[in-house]
Motif scaffolding. Sequence first.
Motif, PDB file in Angstrom:
ATOM      1  N   LEU A  56       3.192  13.125   9.469  1.00 36.80           N
ATOM      2  CA  LEU A  56       3.671  13.816   8.518  1.00 36.80           C
ATOM      3  C   LEU A  56       5.367  13.995   8.939  1.00 36.80           C
ATOM      4  O   LEU A  56       6.329  13.873   8.081  1.00 36.80           O
ATOM      5  N   HIS A  57       5.530  14.189  10.142  1.00 31.13           N
ATOM      6  CA  HIS A  57       6.866  14.357  10.621  1.00 31.13           C
ATOM      7  C   HIS A  57       7.666  12.903  10.476  1.00 31.13           C
ATOM      8  O   HIS A  57       8.967  13.141   9.978  1.00 31.13           O
ATOM      9  N   ALA A  58       7.191  12.084  10.652  1.00 35.38           N
ATOM     10  CA  ALA A  58       7.722  10.633  10.575  1.00 35.38           C
ATOM     11  C   ALA A  58       8.224  10.387   9.162  1.00 35.38           C
ATOM     12  O   ALA A  58       9.180   9.905   8.709  1.00 35.38           O
ATOM     13  N   LEU A  59       7.305  10.949   8.114  1.00 34.11           N
ATOM     14  CA  LEU A  59       7.517  10.797   6.615  1.00 34.11           C
ATOM     15  C   LEU A  59       8.562  11.931   6.327  1.00 34.11           C
ATOM     16  O   LEU A  59       9.615  11.388   5.168  1.00 34.11           O
TER      17      LEU A  59
ATOM     18  N   GLY B 122      15.170  29.723  22.647  1.00 34.54           N
ATOM     19  CA  GLY B 122      15.947  30.823  22.184  1.00 34.54           C
ATOM     20  C   GLY B 122      16.012  30.906  20.583  1.00 34.54           C
ATOM     21  O   GLY B 122      16.486  31.957  20.305  1.00 34.54           O
ATOM     22  N   ALA B 123      15.642  30.050  19.811  1.00 33.46           N
ATOM     23  CA  ALA B 123      15.368  29.956  18.544  1.00 33.46           C
ATOM     24  C   ALA B 123      14.084  30.105  17.760  1.00 33.46           C
ATOM     25  O   ALA B 123      14.133  30.376  16.729  1.00 33.46           O
ATOM     26  N   GLY B 124      13.284  29.587  18.685  1.00 32.09           N
ATOM     27  CA  GLY B 124      11.864  29.796  17.861  1.00 32.09           C
ATOM     28  C   GLY B 124      11.452  28.640  16.849  1.00 32.09           C
ATOM     29  O   GLY B 124      10.631  28.844  15.936  1.00 32.09           O
ATOM     30  N   VAL B 125      12.247  27.536  16.924  1.00 33.85           N
ATOM     31  CA  VAL B 125      11.841  26.726  16.206  1.00 33.85           C
ATOM     32  C   VAL B 125      11.076  25.463  16.665  1.00 33.85           C
ATOM     33  O   VAL B 125      10.739  25.439  17.820  1.00 33.85           O
ATOM     34  N   SER B 126      10.293  24.872  15.757  1.00 34.02           N
ATOM     35  CA  SER B 126       9.209  23.929  16.178  1.00 34.02           C
ATOM     36  C   SER B 126       9.998  22.578  16.678  1.00 34.02           C
ATOM     37  O   SER B 126      11.123  22.343  16.462  1.00 34.02           O
ATOM     38  N   PRO B 127       9.100  21.904  17.683  1.00 35.14           N
ATOM     39  CA  PRO B 127       9.782  20.746  18.180  1.00 35.14           C
ATOM     40  C   PRO B 127      10.278  19.711  17.006  1.00 35.14           C
ATOM     41  O   PRO B 127      11.162  19.225  16.933  1.00 35.14           O
TER      42      PRO B 127
ATOM     43  N   GLU C 272      11.234  20.726  13.917  1.00 37.93           N
ATOM     44  CA  GLU C 272      12.228  20.869  13.342  1.00 37.93           C
ATOM     45  C   GLU C 272      13.580  20.840  14.349  1.00 37.93           C
ATOM     46  O   GLU C 272      14.633  20.539  13.622  1.00 37.93           O
ATOM     47  N   VAL C 273      13.433  20.734  15.683  1.00 34.36           N
ATOM     48  CA  VAL C 273      14.720  20.754  16.408  1.00 34.36           C
ATOM     49  C   VAL C 273      15.100  19.328  16.365  1.00 34.36           C
ATOM     50  O   VAL C 273      16.443  19.192  16.306  1.00 34.36           O
TER      51      VAL C 273
ATOM     52  N   VAL D  14      17.690  26.334   9.388  1.00 35.68           N
ATOM     53  CA  VAL D  14      16.912  25.135   9.346  1.00 35.68           C
ATOM     54  C   VAL D  14      16.017  24.871   8.319  1.00 35.68           C
ATOM     55  O   VAL D  14      15.769  25.573   7.395  1.00 35.68           O
ATOM     56  N   GLN D  15      15.588  23.556   8.029  1.00 33.76           N
ATOM     57  CA  GLN D  15      14.877  22.998   7.097  1.00 33.76           C
ATOM     58  C   GLN D  15      13.630  22.697   7.379  1.00 33.76           C
ATOM     59  O   GLN D  15      13.358  21.834   8.270  1.00 33.76           O
ATOM     60  N   GLY D  16      12.670  23.856   7.015  1.00 35.33           N
ATOM     61  CA  GLY D  16      11.287  23.579   7.504  1.00 35.33           C
ATOM     62  C   GLY D  16      10.332  23.229   6.349  1.00 35.33           C
ATOM     63  O   GLY D  16      10.854  23.045   5.312  1.00 35.33           O
TER      64      GLY D  16
END
Length: 407
Positions: free
Chosen positions: A93-96, A244-249, A251-252, A271-273
């Motif tokens: 899904l991340h690739a898409l 320090g920001a709590g974003v997922s890998p 999202e990073v 962040v665009q999640g």
Amino acid sequence: MSSQSSTRQRLIQSALQLFITQGISGTTTRQIAEAAEVNEVTLFRHFGSKHGLLLGVLEESTAFQSLGQALNRHNQSAESTEQAFQEYASYCLHALEQVPDLIRSLVGEANQYPADNRLALGKRMTEVTQYMAQYLESFMAQRQLTPRFSTEKLASLLECLLLGYAVIEFTSEYHQLWNHQDDFLEHAVQMMLFGSIASDTVVSPIPQTTTVVADLPADTVHLILRQSKKQSTQDYALAYVLFGAGVSPQEVIGLLRSQQISSNQQHLLQVQGPSGSRQVAINQWIMGKRLGSYTANPLTKWLKSRKDNTPTLFIDDEQQPLTLPALEEQWAAWTEGMITLTGHPPHLKQTQQTWCIDMLMRGVTIDNLTLLTGWTLEQLHPYDQRAKEKGALEQATRLDQKPSSKD
């Protein structure tokens, strides 16, 4: 490589990049030619038309093959069947998610494609399915699992689920079909696994799962930060943002330079999640230690050192956007030789879990944490429970350090 071959490959790569960022319909042959540093006549001589060039992208680009090969490297660390399928599906899904405009164009314009294009697209989808089937077959063989159906059928089902999710996410908003990408993945994997693996390998139907929170202790976090600093300026900035920001890998690696906002009063990320856009503060204090100021910290220092024009916040050695496998390799370098209390090496996903617990311990309400993470109260309940457990332990420890009034 001959000059003709080099020109053809430049056109294919330029077209692929533009199709990804602008969509097929939003890209002109002139833009592709300019990006490839040739004239339009050369493009037409090689491919005849934009659809001919799209055919070349589908048939000759290594993007699909590279994705499949990368996915096949991710079946070694999973501790359970469900985790393996969920991590695999999440990677797909991340690739898409990196190519939403391309997905929209491929779906929305499919009826306009010549037969050759549709055949090539079908062939590529078959290749992706085959990679999935190889992954599933390897994973099940290693764990002596017996599927009720062929791995090709399971792979086809998983592909349909993931593509369906991607099409709905990229073409509609406010559908309210699921709260979060993790919510979809959890239930999709459960439904696919239940009944697809022989009953002698699965003790009982997969229950309604709850998130297992495994936050890292402060000394481990600080050690990882020190190790990342030794690797490079970017490594240090990556670890700093993760903790320090709590974003997922996921999202990073999708962050752009334009999405970080630094001033004397604050340092934020836009962040665009999966659940939409949100702002998150990058905390200067991480697990009891301060790592700079709003304008002078590991991230701002990394950005000031950049000499490239790549728009993404983090890049690889070839100045291309950082990928999840590359981030995982960097994480492995930071945590080499480390073992947690559970007897396992620290996992990349524990950065976000650790940040959530730290925020709750420092007084952020669970309602406010829903805004910072984009998660629901139900998803955050395990984190709230873990923070209360840690708070109780800290209170008990403090009481033991005070002399009793009766002594």
